[in-house]
Motif scaffolding. Structure first.
Motif, PDB file in Angstrom:
ATOM      1  N   SER A   1       8.654   5.473  11.592  1.00  0.00           N
ATOM      2  CA  SER A   1       8.693   5.056  12.999  1.00  0.00           C
ATOM      3  C   SER A   1       7.279   4.854  13.567  1.00  0.00           C
ATOM      4  O   SER A   1       7.129   4.356  14.676  1.00  0.00           O
ATOM      5  N   ALA A   2       6.260   5.212  12.797  1.00  0.00           N
ATOM      6  CA  ALA A   2       4.870   5.044  13.242  1.00  0.00           C
ATOM      7  C   ALA A   2       4.416   3.618  12.934  1.00  0.00           C
ATOM      8  O   ALA A   2       4.563   3.155  11.803  1.00  0.00           O
ATOM      9  N   PRO A   3       3.873   2.896  13.910  1.00  0.00           N
ATOM     10  CA  PRO A   3       3.357   1.559  13.615  1.00  0.00           C
ATOM     11  C   PRO A   3       2.286   1.627  12.521  1.00  0.00           C
ATOM     12  O   PRO A   3       1.485   2.556  12.484  1.00  0.00           O
ATOM     13  N   VAL A   4       2.305   0.621  11.649  1.00  0.00           N
ATOM     14  CA  VAL A   4       1.357   0.584  10.537  1.00  0.00           C
ATOM     15  C   VAL A   4       0.614  -0.750  10.553  1.00  0.00           C
ATOM     16  O   VAL A   4       1.190  -1.785  10.884  1.00  0.00           O
ATOM     17  N   LYS A   5      -0.671  -0.698  10.206  1.00  0.00           N
ATOM     18  CA  LYS A   5      -1.494  -1.908  10.150  1.00  0.00           C
ATOM     19  C   LYS A   5      -2.334  -1.874   8.886  1.00  0.00           C
ATOM     20  O   LYS A   5      -2.706  -0.800   8.400  1.00  0.00           O
ATOM     21  N   LEU A   6      -2.632  -3.076   8.369  1.00  0.00           N
ATOM     22  CA  LEU A   6      -3.530  -3.214   7.231  1.00  0.00           C
ATOM     23  C   LEU A   6      -4.703  -4.095   7.630  1.00  0.00           C
ATOM     24  O   LEU A   6      -4.555  -4.998   8.453  1.00  0.00           O
ATOM     25  N   ALA A   7      -5.842  -3.824   7.046  1.00  0.00           N
ATOM     26  CA  ALA A   7      -7.023  -4.668   7.199  1.00  0.00           C
ATOM     27  C   ALA A   7      -7.514  -4.995   5.793  1.00  0.00           C
ATOM     28  O   ALA A   7      -7.591  -4.113   4.934  1.00  0.00           O
ATOM     29  N   ILE A   8      -7.814  -6.272   5.567  1.00  0.00           N
ATOM     30  CA  ILE A   8      -8.316  -6.709   4.268  1.00  0.00           C
ATOM     31  C   ILE A   8      -9.667  -7.359   4.524  1.00  0.00           C
ATOM     32  O   ILE A   8      -9.752  -8.414   5.153  1.00  0.00           O
ATOM     33  N   LEU A   9     -10.721  -6.685   4.059  1.00  0.00           N
ATOM     34  CA  LEU A   9     -12.093  -7.100   4.344  1.00  0.00           C
ATOM     35  C   LEU A   9     -12.841  -7.430   3.059  1.00  0.00           C
ATOM     36  O   LEU A   9     -12.574  -6.826   2.014  1.00  0.00           O
ATOM     37  N   PRO A  10     -13.802  -8.362   3.114  1.00  0.00           N
ATOM     38  CA  PRO A  10     -14.615  -8.639   1.931  1.00  0.00           C
ATOM     39  C   PRO A  10     -15.252  -7.351   1.408  1.00  0.00           C
ATOM     40  O   PRO A  10     -15.663  -6.484   2.189  1.00  0.00           O
ATOM     41  N   ALA A  11     -15.326  -7.231   0.095  1.00  0.00           N
ATOM     42  CA  ALA A  11     -15.891  -6.024  -0.514  1.00  0.00           C
ATOM     43  C   ALA A  11     -17.336  -5.792  -0.084  1.00  0.00           C
ATOM     44  O   ALA A  11     -17.800  -4.657  -0.075  1.00  0.00           O
ATOM     45  N   SER A  12     -18.027  -6.849   0.305  1.00  0.00           N
ATOM     46  CA  SER A  12     -19.417  -6.704   0.752  1.00  0.00           C
ATOM     47  C   SER A  12     -19.519  -6.003   2.096  1.00  0.00           C
ATOM     48  O   SER A  12     -20.573  -5.482   2.449  1.00  0.00           O
TER      49      SER A  12
ATOM     50  N   GLY B   1       9.636   5.122   3.068  1.00  0.00           N
ATOM     51  CA  GLY B   1       8.905   6.230   3.664  1.00  0.00           C
ATOM     52  C   GLY B   1       7.497   6.437   3.175  1.00  0.00           C
ATOM     53  O   GLY B   1       6.808   7.348   3.637  1.00  0.00           O
ATOM     54  N   SER B   2       7.024   5.587   2.250  1.00  0.00           N
ATOM     55  CA  SER B   2       5.658   5.776   1.757  1.00  0.00           C
ATOM     56  C   SER B   2       4.953   4.475   1.358  1.00  0.00           C
ATOM     57  O   SER B   2       3.842   4.526   0.860  1.00  0.00           O
ATOM     58  N   THR B   3       5.576   3.324   1.573  1.00  0.00           N
ATOM     59  CA  THR B   3       4.980   2.049   1.193  1.00  0.00           C
ATOM     60  C   THR B   3       4.985   1.083   2.373  1.00  0.00           C
ATOM     61  O   THR B   3       6.024   0.851   2.984  1.00  0.00           O
ATOM     62  N   ALA B   4       3.796   0.532   2.668  1.00  0.00           N
ATOM     63  CA  ALA B   4       3.665  -0.489   3.704  1.00  0.00           C
ATOM     64  C   ALA B   4       3.359  -1.819   3.032  1.00  0.00           C
ATOM     65  O   ALA B   4       2.851  -1.857   1.911  1.00  0.00           O
TER      66      ALA B   4
ATOM     67  N   THR C   1      -3.906   1.911   8.358  1.00  0.00           N
ATOM     68  CA  THR C   1      -3.948   2.874   9.450  1.00  0.00           C
ATOM     69  C   THR C   1      -2.544   3.061  10.014  1.00  0.00           C
ATOM     70  O   THR C   1      -1.755   2.112  10.089  1.00  0.00           O
ATOM     71  N   PHE C   2      -2.242   4.301  10.352  1.00  0.00           N
ATOM     72  CA  PHE C   2      -0.996   4.624  11.050  1.00  0.00           C
ATOM     73  C   PHE C   2      -1.184   5.957  11.758  1.00  0.00           C
ATOM     74  O   PHE C   2      -2.057   6.743  11.413  1.00  0.00           O
ATOM     75  N   ASP C   3      -0.398   6.149  12.786  1.00  0.00           N
ATOM     76  CA  ASP C   3      -0.510   7.338  13.627  1.00  0.00           C
ATOM     77  C   ASP C   3       0.820   8.090  13.580  1.00  0.00           C
ATOM     78  O   ASP C   3       1.697   7.863  14.411  1.00  0.00           O
ATOM     79  N   PRO C   4       0.984   8.990  12.598  1.00  0.00           N
ATOM     80  CA  PRO C   4       2.250   9.718  12.478  1.00  0.00           C
ATOM     81  C   PRO C   4       2.403  10.741  13.605  1.00  0.00           C
ATOM     82  O   PRO C   4       1.422  11.098  14.264  1.00  0.00           O
ATOM     83  N   PRO C   5       3.624  11.210  13.831  1.00  0.00           N
ATOM     84  CA  PRO C   5       3.809  12.278  14.807  1.00  0.00           C
ATOM     85  C   PRO C   5       2.933  13.475  14.446  1.00  0.00           C
ATOM     86  O   PRO C   5       2.742  13.784  13.271  1.00  0.00           O
TER      87      PRO C   5
ATOM     88  N   VAL D   1       0.861  -1.186   0.000  1.00  0.00           N
ATOM     89  CA  VAL D   1       0.000   0.000   0.000  1.00  0.00           C
ATOM     90  C   VAL D   1       0.896   1.234   0.000  1.00  0.00           C
ATOM     91  O   VAL D   1       1.753   1.390   0.872  1.00  0.00           O
ATOM     92  N   GLN D   2       0.675   2.093  -0.962  1.00  0.00           N
ATOM     93  CA  GLN D   2       1.409   3.365  -1.072  1.00  0.00           C
ATOM     94  C   GLN D   2       0.584   4.459  -0.408  1.00  0.00           C
ATOM     95  O   GLN D   2      -0.632   4.529  -0.609  1.00  0.00           O
ATOM     96  N   VAL D   3       1.222   5.297   0.397  1.00  0.00           N
ATOM     97  CA  VAL D   3       0.541   6.416   1.044  1.00  0.00           C
ATOM     98  C   VAL D   3       1.331   7.700   0.798  1.00  0.00           C
ATOM     99  O   VAL D   3       2.503   7.666   0.457  1.00  0.00           O
ATOM    100  N   THR D   4       0.651   8.821   1.000  1.00  0.00           N
ATOM    101  CA  THR D   4       1.317  10.118   0.963  1.00  0.00           C
ATOM    102  C   THR D   4       1.393  10.617   2.399  1.00  0.00           C
ATOM    103  O   THR D   4       0.369  10.956   2.985  1.00  0.00           O
ATOM    104  N   PRO D   5       2.592  10.621   2.979  1.00  0.00           N
ATOM    105  CA  PRO D   5       2.703  11.064   4.369  1.00  0.00           C
ATOM    106  C   PRO D   5       2.460  12.565   4.493  1.00  0.00           C
ATOM    107  O   PRO D   5       2.586  13.305   3.514  1.00  0.00           O
ATOM    108  N   PRO D   6       2.093  13.010   5.696  1.00  0.00           N
ATOM    109  CA  PRO D   6       1.978  14.453   5.912  1.00  0.00           C
ATOM    110  C   PRO D   6       3.294  15.142   5.540  1.00  0.00           C
ATOM    111  O   PRO D   6       4.377  14.582   5.750  1.00  0.00           O
ATOM    112  N   THR D   7       3.208  16.322   5.004  1.00  0.00           N
ATOM    113  CA  THR D   7       4.379  17.058   4.546  1.00  0.00           C
ATOM    114  C   THR D   7       5.419  17.195   5.657  1.00  0.00           C
ATOM    115  O   THR D   7       5.099  17.624   6.770  1.00  0.00           O
ATOM    116  N   GLY D   8       6.643  16.769   5.350  1.00  0.00           N
ATOM    117  CA  GLY D   8       7.756  16.913   6.278  1.00  0.00           C
ATOM    118  C   GLY D   8       7.760  15.943   7.439  1.00  0.00           C
ATOM    119  O   GLY D   8       8.538  16.113   8.371  1.00  0.00           O
ATOM    120  N   VAL D   9       6.910  14.912   7.413  1.00  0.00           N
ATOM    121  CA  VAL D   9       6.817  13.968   8.526  1.00  0.00           C
ATOM    122  C   VAL D   9       7.364  12.614   8.106  1.00  0.00           C
ATOM    123  O   VAL D   9       6.964  12.057   7.077  1.00  0.00           O
TER     124      VAL D   9
END
Length: 99
Positions: A25-36, A54-57, A80-84, A13-21
């Motif tokens: 070091s922020a824990p990252v988690k993925l959830a994969i759920l049925p489309a329904s 710095g942008s791919t989990a 989900t991740f919780d950046p500084p 999963v590619q993300v765009t981190p907050p500018t300059g952050v």
């Protein structure tokens, strides 16, 4: 992304981190759920992932040691991740087809 049900591979999963952050070091988690399932992931749906850079989990899925094994079907991938700072990010990041 599409995977065979017999495959064990990383879902990335590619993300765009907050500018300059630095989010690595922020824990990252993925959830994969049925489309329904149109709701947000529940606490037990989240699997611990890892940052590749710095942008791919990534999360290993599949029958040979993956964090979860998926049956044939269509899935929604969440991150989900919780950046500084003040943000706590939960995003629908894409779709995954299992054949």
């Amino acid at each position: 992304m599409h995977l065979a049900a017999t495959s064990t591979a990383y879902v990335k999963v590619q993300v765009t981190p907050p500018t300059g952050v630095d989010i690595t070091s922020a824990p990252v988690k993925l959830a994969i759920l049925p489309a329904s399932n149109r709701g947000n992931p529940a606490a037990g749906d989240w699997k611990t992932a890892a940052w590749v850079d710095g942008s791919t989990a990534r999360l290993l899925v599949g029958p040979d040691g993956g964090a979860l094994t998926l049956a044939h079907g269509d899935y929604r991938v969440w991150i989900t991740f919780d950046p500084p700072g003040g943000e706590n990010i939960v995003e629908l990041s894409g779709h995954l087809g299992i054949t």
